[in-house]
Design an enzyme around this catalytic site. Structure first.
Site, PDB file in Angstrom:
ATOM      1  N   ASN A 285       0.804  -1.223   0.000  1.00 46.80           N
ATOM      2  CA  ASN A 285       0.000   0.000   0.000  1.00 46.80           C
ATOM      3  C   ASN A 285       0.838   1.274   0.000  1.00 46.80           C
ATOM      4  O   ASN A 285       0.300   2.360  -0.182  1.00 46.80           O
ATOM      5  CB  ASN A 285      -0.954   0.006   1.203  1.00 46.80           C
TER       6      ASN A 285
ATOM      7  N   ASP B 199      -9.733  -5.331  -4.394  1.00 46.20           N
ATOM      8  CA  ASP B 199     -10.489  -6.452  -3.868  1.00 46.20           C
ATOM      9  C   ASP B 199     -11.975  -6.136  -3.803  1.00 46.20           C
ATOM     10  O   ASP B 199     -12.372  -4.998  -3.585  1.00 46.20           O
ATOM     11  CB  ASP B 199      -9.957  -6.784  -2.476  1.00 46.20           C
TER      12      ASP B 199
HETATM   13  C1  UD1 Z   1      -6.646   1.642   1.141  1.00 43.72           C
HETATM   14  C2  UD1 Z   1      -5.836   0.371   1.173  1.00 43.72           C
HETATM   15  C3  UD1 Z   1      -6.626  -0.752   1.825  1.00 43.72           C
HETATM   16  C4  UD1 Z   1      -7.129  -0.326   3.199  1.00 43.72           C
HETATM   17  C5  UD1 Z   1      -7.894   0.993   3.095  1.00 43.72           C
HETATM   18  C6  UD1 Z   1      -8.308   1.528   4.456  1.00 43.72           C
HETATM   19  C7  UD1 Z   1      -4.444   0.578  -0.793  1.00 43.72           C
HETATM   20  C8  UD1 Z   1      -4.113   0.108  -2.157  1.00 43.72           C
HETATM   21  N1  UD1 Z   1      -5.502   0.007  -0.187  1.00 43.72           N
HETATM   22  O1  UD1 Z   1      -7.758   1.410   0.283  1.00 43.72           O
HETATM   23  O2  UD1 Z   1      -5.770  -1.902   1.968  1.00 43.72           O
HETATM   24  O3  UD1 Z   1      -8.000  -1.319   3.696  1.00 43.72           O
HETATM   25  O4  UD1 Z   1      -7.075   1.995   2.461  1.00 43.72           O
HETATM   26  O5  UD1 Z   1      -7.196   1.673   5.296  1.00 43.72           O
HETATM   27  O6  UD1 Z   1      -3.753   1.428  -0.219  1.00 43.72           O
HETATM   28  N2  UD1 Z   1     -14.731   5.769  -0.316  1.00 43.72           N
HETATM   29  C9  UD1 Z   1     -15.770   6.405  -0.976  1.00 43.72           C
HETATM   30  N3  UD1 Z   1     -15.483   7.137  -2.098  1.00 43.72           N
HETATM   31  C10 UD1 Z   1     -14.211   7.262  -2.584  1.00 43.72           C
HETATM   32  C11 UD1 Z   1     -13.143   6.628  -1.898  1.00 43.72           C
HETATM   33  C12 UD1 Z   1     -13.435   5.880  -0.753  1.00 43.72           C
HETATM   34  O7  UD1 Z   1     -16.928   6.294  -0.556  1.00 43.72           O
HETATM   35  O8  UD1 Z   1     -14.011   7.929  -3.607  1.00 43.72           O
HETATM   36  C13 UD1 Z   1     -15.017   4.958   0.885  1.00 43.72           C
HETATM   37  C14 UD1 Z   1     -14.742   3.450   0.636  1.00 43.72           C
HETATM   38  O9  UD1 Z   1     -15.819   2.840  -0.037  1.00 43.72           O
HETATM   39  C15 UD1 Z   1     -14.548   2.941   2.039  1.00 43.72           C
HETATM   40  C16 UD1 Z   1     -13.878   4.130   2.742  1.00 43.72           C
HETATM   41  O10 UD1 Z   1     -14.119   5.283   1.935  1.00 43.72           O
HETATM   42  O11 UD1 Z   1     -15.784   2.676   2.653  1.00 43.72           O
HETATM   43  C17 UD1 Z   1     -12.393   3.975   2.947  1.00 43.72           C
HETATM   44  O12 UD1 Z   1     -11.769   3.719   1.686  1.00 43.72           O
HETATM   45  P1  UD1 Z   1     -10.286   4.218   1.395  1.00 43.72           P
HETATM   46  O13 UD1 Z   1      -9.664   4.669   2.667  1.00 43.72           O
HETATM   47  O14 UD1 Z   1     -10.318   5.159   0.252  1.00 43.72           O
HETATM   48  O15 UD1 Z   1      -9.588   2.864   0.931  1.00 43.72           O
HETATM   49  P2  UD1 Z   1      -8.588   2.650  -0.280  1.00 43.72           P
HETATM   50  O16 UD1 Z   1      -7.697   3.835  -0.432  1.00 43.72           O
HETATM   51  O17 UD1 Z   1      -9.348   2.166  -1.463  1.00 43.72           O
END
Ligand code: UD1
Length: 432
Positions: free
Chosen positions: A24, A117
């Site tokens: 990550n 995922d």
């Molecule tokens: C990253 C990590 C993942 C980890 C997560 C939370 C990577 C590649 N993956 O995922 O392993 O579990 O952080 O620590 O670094 N959301 C929205 N809209 C958006 C973006 C996010 O609604 O545009 C929501 C998601 O659906 C989720 C929440 O925000 O419910 C957190 O997601 P986010 O922190 O963005 O996770 P990732 O960056 O995808």
């Protein structure tokens, strides 16, 4: 190479594991390196599938990526192509982060739909709003996202939830924007801070303020930088749990203690004993493990990527445990695979084991009650994702007969040489 492992029931897993930088963090550093015309170097990089995918993406748009041992060098070629090919659709979450850097390099950008995922809807609406706030025209189409901007400019941005990815989009886009960006509601995960530090080495002006506030003063250009990544806290936790589940003892080197505070305390509450030095962390459980109630959270809470190994550990603790997932609404989709191996887990839509979360009045199945001690049985299981994949290996290790695990590429996408690491701890594995 075959995508299947045969896993034998295991004796206690014992030994030493060295973790490298995290999947990550490494991939985000590779994207940050797109922001300069000079070479950048990332050391202590893991050998994981996501690095291969990100390397191929960068090479397809005109960057040279060199790899030697644990070192990755990213350097732009003579011209940068603004379109990431559609062939990369759905492979991981990285293309969305390339929009900002591509806009800075070429004034336009196209990235295919992102994957990662299947743990929730995983929308990209925050990323799109961030880019629009910074002045880009953004269009979300059926094949991907297009954006255009002659120059991004600083803005005030409030994230509705402290998203890791959206915070990274702000960092990667605002560092070269004209003027000041103030982000409120930022994620503060160690991997986000690590990226901010790398950008600072590249010449970015970034202030990490209290209360989830990040202030970025745009600069006209950045220079190449080099860094050594800190050890992966997800891998470290996962292997510590591998020792505990099998009544063994694993010593993990290379992950700073401050990345594991909540994880260590959670396991200690369950009865694990820790030895911690500046170089390594060792966990053992001389007596039966106790059950616990845990809810996942943003940093510094209990990380959502730690819950899958914990779930298997709960099946080996003496009593009823509760797990409440509050970060991704669909992160319990792997439970049927564990149930097929004899794990006694019941899932619920209600918020159990912690305060009510964002999903409390939705249909999201995001809580689980786990009964231990369960006798696990070997099974033929198809792995659904990277973290759940690792937990299936743990369940197979304590099962009564051999298991066949299919879809090992999910594990290899995020864990450094997992076959070798597990083998070195004494797990009997066979490919094919
Ligand atoms: C990253 C990590 C993942 C980890 C997560 C939370 C990577 C590649 N993956 O995922 O392993 O579990 O952080 O620590 O670094 N959301 C929205 N809209 C958006 C973006 C996010 O609604 O545009 C929501 C998601 O659906 C989720 C929440 O925000 O419910 C957190 O997601 P986010 O922190 O963005 O996770 P990732 O960056 O995808």
């Amino acid at each position: 190479m075959t995508d299947t492992w045969q896993v034998e029931p295991s004796e206690p897993l014992r030994g030493d594991i060295r973790v490298r930088g995290s999947k990550n963090a490494v991939t985000k550093h590779m994207v940050a390196a797109m922001l300069t015309g000079m070479p950048s170097t990332i050391r202590n990089a893991p050998e994981v599938g996501d690095v291969d995918i990100t390397t191929a993406m960068l090479e397809s748009i005109g960057y040279h990526v060199g790899r030697s041992g644990d070192e990755i060098t990213v350097e732009p070629g003579t011209s940068v192509e603004p379109r990431v090919p559609e062939a990369f659709t759905g492979l991981n979450r990285i293309p969305i982060l390339m929009l900002g850097p591509l806009l800075h390099r070429t004034g336009e950008a196209f990235v295919p739909l992102v994957g990662g995922d299947p743990i929730g809807r995983r929308p990209v609406d925050f990323h799109v709003s961030v880019l629009q706030a910074l002045g880009a025209e953004v269009e979300v189409g059926p094949a991907g996202i297009s954006a255009r901007a002659t120059r991004l400019h600083g803005a005030r941005i409030d994230l509705p939830y402290p998203s890791v990815g959206a915070t990274e989009t702000v960092l990667l886009s605002a560092v070269l924007a004209e003027g000041k960006t103030v982000l409120r509601g930022a994620a503060t995960e160690p991997e986000v801070v690590e990226l901010a530090l790398f950008l600072q080495r590249m010449g970015a002006h970034i202030e990490l303020s209290p209360d989830r506030r990040i202030v970025i003063e745009g600069v006209p250009r950045l220079r190449g930088a080099s860094t050594t990544l800190a050890g992966d806290r997800i891998e470290a936790f996962s292997y510590l749990v591998a020792g505990l589940i099998t009544a063994g003892e694993v010593r993990v080197h290379g992950c700073p203690q401050d990345r594991l505070v909540t994880a260590i305390t959670t396991l200690a509450r369950m009865g694990a004993q820790f030895d911690i030095t500046d170089d390594w962390i060792r966990a053992s459980a001389p007596d039966a493990l106790r059950p616990a109630a845990v809810h996942t959270d943003t940093h510094p809470g209990f990380m959502t990527d730690w819950q899958q190994p914990l779930m298997v550990l709960f099946t080996q603790a003496d009593g009823m445990s509760v797990l409440h997932e509050t970060v991704f609404e669909n992160r319990l989709v792997y439970v049927p695979a564990l149930q097929s191996m004899g794990c006694e887990i019941e899932v619920f839509r209600a918020c159990l084991g912690g305060p009510a979360c964002r999903f409390h009045d939705t249909n999201a199945t995001h809580s689980a009650v786990i009964r231990g001690v369960s006798k696990l049985r070997g099974a033929d299981v198809t792995l659904p994702d990277v973290r759940a994949g690792f937990s299936a290996v743990l369940a197979a290790a304590v099962a009564d007969r051999p298991s066949t695990l299919r879809g090992i590429h999910h594990i290899e996408r995020g864990y450094h040489r997992p076959f070798d690491q597990f083998t070195s701890l004494g797990l009997t594995l066979r490919r094919g």
